[in-house]
Design a protein around this motif. Structure first.
Motif, PDB file in Angstrom:
ATOM      1  N   PRO A 147      -5.072 -21.924 -12.985  1.00  0.00           N
ATOM      2  CA  PRO A 147      -5.366 -23.168 -12.599  1.00  0.00           C
ATOM      3  C   PRO A 147      -6.164 -24.353 -13.327  1.00  0.00           C
ATOM      4  CG  PRO A 147      -5.411 -21.897 -10.607  1.00  0.00           C
ATOM      5  CD  PRO A 147      -5.029 -20.902 -12.340  1.00  0.00           C
ATOM      6  N   TYR A 148      -7.412 -23.564 -13.813  1.00  0.00           N
ATOM      7  CA  TYR A 148      -8.212 -24.109 -14.549  1.00  0.00           C
ATOM      8  C   TYR A 148      -7.954 -24.577 -15.485  1.00  0.00           C
ATOM      9  CZ  TYR A 148     -10.717 -23.008 -10.118  1.00  0.00           C
ATOM     10  OH  TYR A 148     -11.690 -22.355  -8.725  1.00  0.00           O
ATOM     11  N   MET A 149      -7.010 -24.257 -16.270  1.00  0.00           N
ATOM     12  CA  MET A 149      -6.298 -24.525 -17.642  1.00  0.00           C
ATOM     13  C   MET A 149      -5.314 -26.016 -17.541  1.00  0.00           C
ATOM     14  SD  MET A 149      -6.706 -24.326 -20.420  1.00  0.00           S
ATOM     15  CE  MET A 149      -7.266 -22.477 -21.205  1.00  0.00           C
ATOM     16  N   VAL A 150      -4.448 -26.073 -16.649  1.00  0.00           N
ATOM     17  CA  VAL A 150      -3.877 -26.579 -16.535  1.00  0.00           C
ATOM     18  C   VAL A 150      -4.470 -27.569 -15.486  1.00  0.00           C
ATOM     19  CG1 VAL A 150      -1.922 -27.252 -13.948  1.00  0.00           C
ATOM     20  CG2 VAL A 150      -1.665 -25.532 -15.143  1.00  0.00           C
ATOM     21  N   VAL A 151      -5.428 -28.054 -14.645  1.00  0.00           N
ATOM     22  CA  VAL A 151      -6.269 -28.849 -14.669  1.00  0.00           C
ATOM     23  C   VAL A 151      -6.849 -29.991 -15.475  1.00  0.00           C
ATOM     24  CG1 VAL A 151      -8.127 -29.955 -13.514  1.00  0.00           C
ATOM     25  CG2 VAL A 151      -6.547 -28.791 -12.489  1.00  0.00           C
ATOM     26  N   TRP A 152      -7.385 -28.595 -16.532  1.00  0.00           N
ATOM     27  CA  TRP A 152      -7.946 -29.264 -18.174  1.00  0.00           C
ATOM     28  C   TRP A 152      -6.989 -30.487 -18.722  1.00  0.00           C
ATOM     29  CZ3 TRP A 152     -11.658 -30.592 -21.255  1.00  0.00           C
ATOM     30  CH2 TRP A 152     -11.627 -31.263 -22.165  1.00  0.00           C
ATOM     31  N   TRP A 153      -5.885 -29.631 -18.868  1.00  0.00           N
ATOM     32  CA  TRP A 153      -4.849 -30.172 -19.420  1.00  0.00           C
ATOM     33  C   TRP A 153      -4.600 -31.307 -19.250  1.00  0.00           C
ATOM     34  CZ3 TRP A 153      -3.295 -29.973 -24.241  1.00  0.00           C
ATOM     35  CH2 TRP A 153      -3.430 -28.852 -24.886  1.00  0.00           C
ATOM     36  N   SER A 154      -4.823 -31.767 -17.544  1.00  0.00           N
ATOM     37  CA  SER A 154      -4.425 -32.971 -17.398  1.00  0.00           C
ATOM     38  C   SER A 154      -5.355 -33.744 -17.169  1.00  0.00           C
ATOM     39  CB  SER A 154      -4.474 -32.733 -15.228  1.00  0.00           C
ATOM     40  OG  SER A 154      -3.571 -33.897 -14.294  1.00  0.00           O
ATOM     41  N   ALA A 155      -6.560 -33.296 -17.546  1.00  0.00           N
ATOM     42  CA  ALA A 155      -7.751 -34.682 -17.613  1.00  0.00           C
ATOM     43  C   ALA A 155      -7.742 -34.914 -19.598  1.00  0.00           C
ATOM     44  CB  ALA A 155      -9.258 -33.200 -16.909  1.00  0.00           C
ATOM     45  N   VAL A 156      -7.000 -34.206 -19.687  1.00  0.00           N
ATOM     46  CA  VAL A 156      -6.332 -34.130 -21.161  1.00  0.00           C
ATOM     47  C   VAL A 156      -5.634 -35.361 -21.185  1.00  0.00           C
ATOM     48  CG1 VAL A 156      -5.787 -34.189 -23.919  1.00  0.00           C
ATOM     49  CG2 VAL A 156      -7.691 -32.029 -22.024  1.00  0.00           C
TER      50      VAL A 156
END
Length: 154
Positions: free
Chosen positions: A25-34
């Motif tokens: 989930p943190y990787m998914v949030v990272w891509w959403s933050a990008v």
């Protein structure tokens, strides 16, 4: 008696192959933050991802965020503050935070669905024939993927 699959792990349609898998989930949030919407693309939520991405681009343009960033990088902080549209900037912040929160929640939920689907241990469909086309899974060479990516990035 043949039990129907309650939670399929994948589906094949005219629009492509959609599947459940374990996501960090943190990787998914990272891509959403990008870029808002990119985390949803990773989760195969294409409609929601496209709407978030388009909304982000429109609100970013109306708020003049990129122009303000350029001014701030050049040390022109007063120009950066003057060019921002406050109402649109708060709208951008809302879209940004909503996209990150929603993709985190969706990743956690999809992880649960993946776990339940994998417990059912049903076969993954490898062929679908429809009136518009034939969809199938095939094994591909990773080396060929690297070569294609070298000549055609993205």
């Amino acid at each position: 008696m043949n039990n129907p699959v309650r939670r399929p792990i994948s589906t094949i349609s005219t629009f492509g192959i959609t599947y459940l898998k374990q996501h960090n989930p943190y990787m998914v949030v990272w891509w959403s933050a990008v870029f808002p919407g990119f985390g949803h693309y990773l989760l195969n939520q294409y409609l929601r991802a496209t709407l978030l991405t388009i909304t982000e681009v429109i609100i970013n343009t109306l708020a003049h965020i990129n122009e303000a960033m350029i001014y701030s990088f050049c040390g022109e902080f007063e120009l950066a503050k003057g060019i921002l549209e406050p109402n649109w900037t708060f709208g951008y912040l809302a879209i940004y935070l909503i996209a990150m929160g929603d993709c985190f929640r969706s990743a956690l939920y999809q992880n649960k669905l993946y776990h339940l689907a994998s417990l059912e241990n049903k076969l993954i469909p490898c062929l679908k024939i429809s009136s518009s086309e034939i969809q199938y899974l095939e094994k591909k060479s990773p080396i060929l993927g690297v070569v294609y990516s070298f000549f055609f990035p993205g």
